[in-house]
Design an enzyme around this catalytic site. Structure first.
Site, PDB file in Angstrom:
ATOM      1  N   ARG A 140       0.818  -1.214   0.000  1.00  0.00           N
ATOM      2  CA  ARG A 140       0.000   0.000   0.000  1.00  0.00           C
ATOM      3  C   ARG A 140       0.852   1.265   0.000  1.00  0.00           C
ATOM      4  O   ARG A 140       0.498   2.271   0.613  1.00  0.00           O
ATOM      5  CB  ARG A 140      -0.967   0.012   1.198  1.00  0.00           C
ATOM      6  CG  ARG A 140      -1.954  -1.133   1.235  1.00  0.00           C
ATOM      7  CD  ARG A 140      -2.913  -1.123   0.055  1.00  0.00           C
ATOM      8  NE  ARG A 140      -3.860  -2.217   0.170  1.00  0.00           N
ATOM      9  CZ  ARG A 140      -3.671  -3.443  -0.317  1.00  0.00           C
ATOM     10  NH1 ARG A 140      -2.549  -3.721  -0.975  1.00  0.00           N
ATOM     11  NH2 ARG A 140      -4.566  -4.391  -0.165  1.00  0.00           N
ATOM     12  N   GLU A 171      -4.941   3.966   5.666  1.00  0.00           N
ATOM     13  CA  GLU A 171      -4.528   3.942   4.263  1.00  0.00           C
ATOM     14  C   GLU A 171      -4.684   5.280   3.555  1.00  0.00           C
ATOM     15  O   GLU A 171      -3.818   5.697   2.787  1.00  0.00           O
ATOM     16  CB  GLU A 171      -5.326   2.894   3.478  1.00  0.00           C
ATOM     17  CG  GLU A 171      -4.855   1.468   3.688  1.00  0.00           C
ATOM     18  CD  GLU A 171      -5.467   0.524   2.669  1.00  0.00           C
ATOM     19  OE1 GLU A 171      -5.806   0.988   1.560  1.00  0.00           O
ATOM     20  OE2 GLU A 171      -5.613  -0.669   2.967  1.00  0.00           O
ATOM     21  N   SER A 204     -11.423   0.085   2.270  1.00  0.00           N
ATOM     22  CA  SER A 204     -10.640  -0.365   3.420  1.00  0.00           C
ATOM     23  C   SER A 204      -9.846   0.813   3.976  1.00  0.00           C
ATOM     24  O   SER A 204      -9.025   1.387   3.269  1.00  0.00           O
ATOM     25  CB  SER A 204      -9.693  -1.494   3.008  1.00  0.00           C
ATOM     26  OG  SER A 204     -10.429  -2.607   2.539  1.00  0.00           O
TER      27      SER A 204
END
Length: 338
Positions: A165, A334, A238
């Site tokens: 990520r 994130e 997410s």
């Protein structure tokens, strides 16, 4: 004349649905506009921000900056060799539409990344991933424009410095580039990945033999069941990264919680399921003011209506604190915060 807009409302341009107004806004539809923009001395005093699909952002209510919305379009086959097809897509292309198009051409490789929101240009920044596949697995190179002077540079996959990520565009090169085009290397030797998450079970339920198109449909079905539609309830998908921890910490958590969900992640390290940690910490379906963690998937933070960046920050900190206290694990959000 550049189509600069002023006091532009970005509430519908971020999937969390947060109230946000940009003092200056430019929809970028042609790379030539960017060159012209870089020669526009009157805008140099402002910070510049690059906006893709808005699916990975937590925006403040007031943005005193020039927000450049990447609306560059186009996709094509560049070339092919014995090993792969090399396929290019402009930064403003919708990611899922691009994946669907590649599969329709018979080019596999991106099917596990179906239905991820956002744009092609934003995908490498986050190194988006799902069901055992990441963008870095198929990305060949990309062309980016330097915000400082409009000069173009081609980044190889290695130069993007991809990790989980993450990429150089979130680290050393953060805020310096606008990604105009991405080239993917899609292999002719198809390797279908069905052993991650619920994909195998979904294929069995669909009674479909493994194929790229079947995996894409399975991924779409699973995501639609688990994840809320941003058009219905604001969310950024997410919200937390699955933490990667040392084997020693994983063993400590496992001893107290034998049902822990984890996966090997390199020598002496494991990736823990952040959704599992959040749910066991008591946050699944729980609200803090107008924001909360989704009732069907604890990993997804949702805006129940009226939430601001400050509300998201409070909820993020509360979830992180409870997971840390219960498991000794640090969660990292994130999305990018402006």
């Amino acid at each position: 004349m550049l189509p600069i807009q002023y006091n532009f409302d970005l509430k519908n341009a971020n999937t969390l649905g947060l109230p946000a107004v940009a003092s200056h806004f430019l929809p970028l539809t042609d790379p030539a506009q960017f060159i012209e923009l870089c020669q526009h001395s009157g805008l140099k005093a402002l910070p510049w921000r690059v906006l893709g699909g808005g699916s990975n952002l937590v925006l403040p209510e007031k943005i005193n900056a020039l927000v450049i919305a990447v609306a560059l379009k186009g996709r094509r086959l560049l070339r092919e060799d014995d090993e792969a097809w090399y396929v290019a897509a402009a930064g403003g292309e919708n990611w899922h539409d691009f994946v669907t198009w590649t599969l329709a051409q018979g080019w596999a490789g991106l099917e596990n990344l179906s239905l991820i929101p956002g744009t092609v240009g934003a995908a490498p920044v986050q190194n988006i991933g799902a069901y055992g596949v990441e963008v870095k697995d198929c990305l060949f190179e990309l062309t980016a424009y330097r915000l400082e002077d409009g000069s173009a540079r081609v980044f190889s996959a290695a130069e993007c410095q991809f990790s989980y990520r993450d990429s150089c565009f979130k680290q050393a090169e953060a805020g310096k580039w606008l990604i105009g085009e991405v080239v993917f290397k899609l292999p002719k030797a198809v390797s279908i990945k069905t052993n991650y998450g619920d994909i195998g079970q979904e294929l069995a339920a669909l009674d479909l033999p493994p194929s790229a198109s079947a995996v894409a449909q399975a991924v779409i079905n699973v995501r639609q069941r688990k994840l809320p539609d941003p058009a219905v309830i604001g969310n950024a998908g997410s919200f937390f990264k699955n933490p990667i921890v040392a084997a020693e910490l994983r063993e400590q958590v496992l001893a107290a919680h034998p049902e822990l969900v984890s996966y090997p992640a390199g020598p002496d390290h494991y990736k823990l399921a952040a959704g599992w940690l959040i749910e066991r910490a008591g946050w699944k379906g729980r609200q803090l003011g107008p924001a909360g963690m989704y009732q069907k998937q604890a990993l997804v933070l949702v805006n129940h209506g009226g939430a601001t960046q400050n509300d998201i920050a409070k909820l993020t900190a509360a979830v992180q604190a409870d997971v840390k206290e219960k498991f000794g694990v640090t969660l990292e959000a994130e999305p990018v915060w402006w």
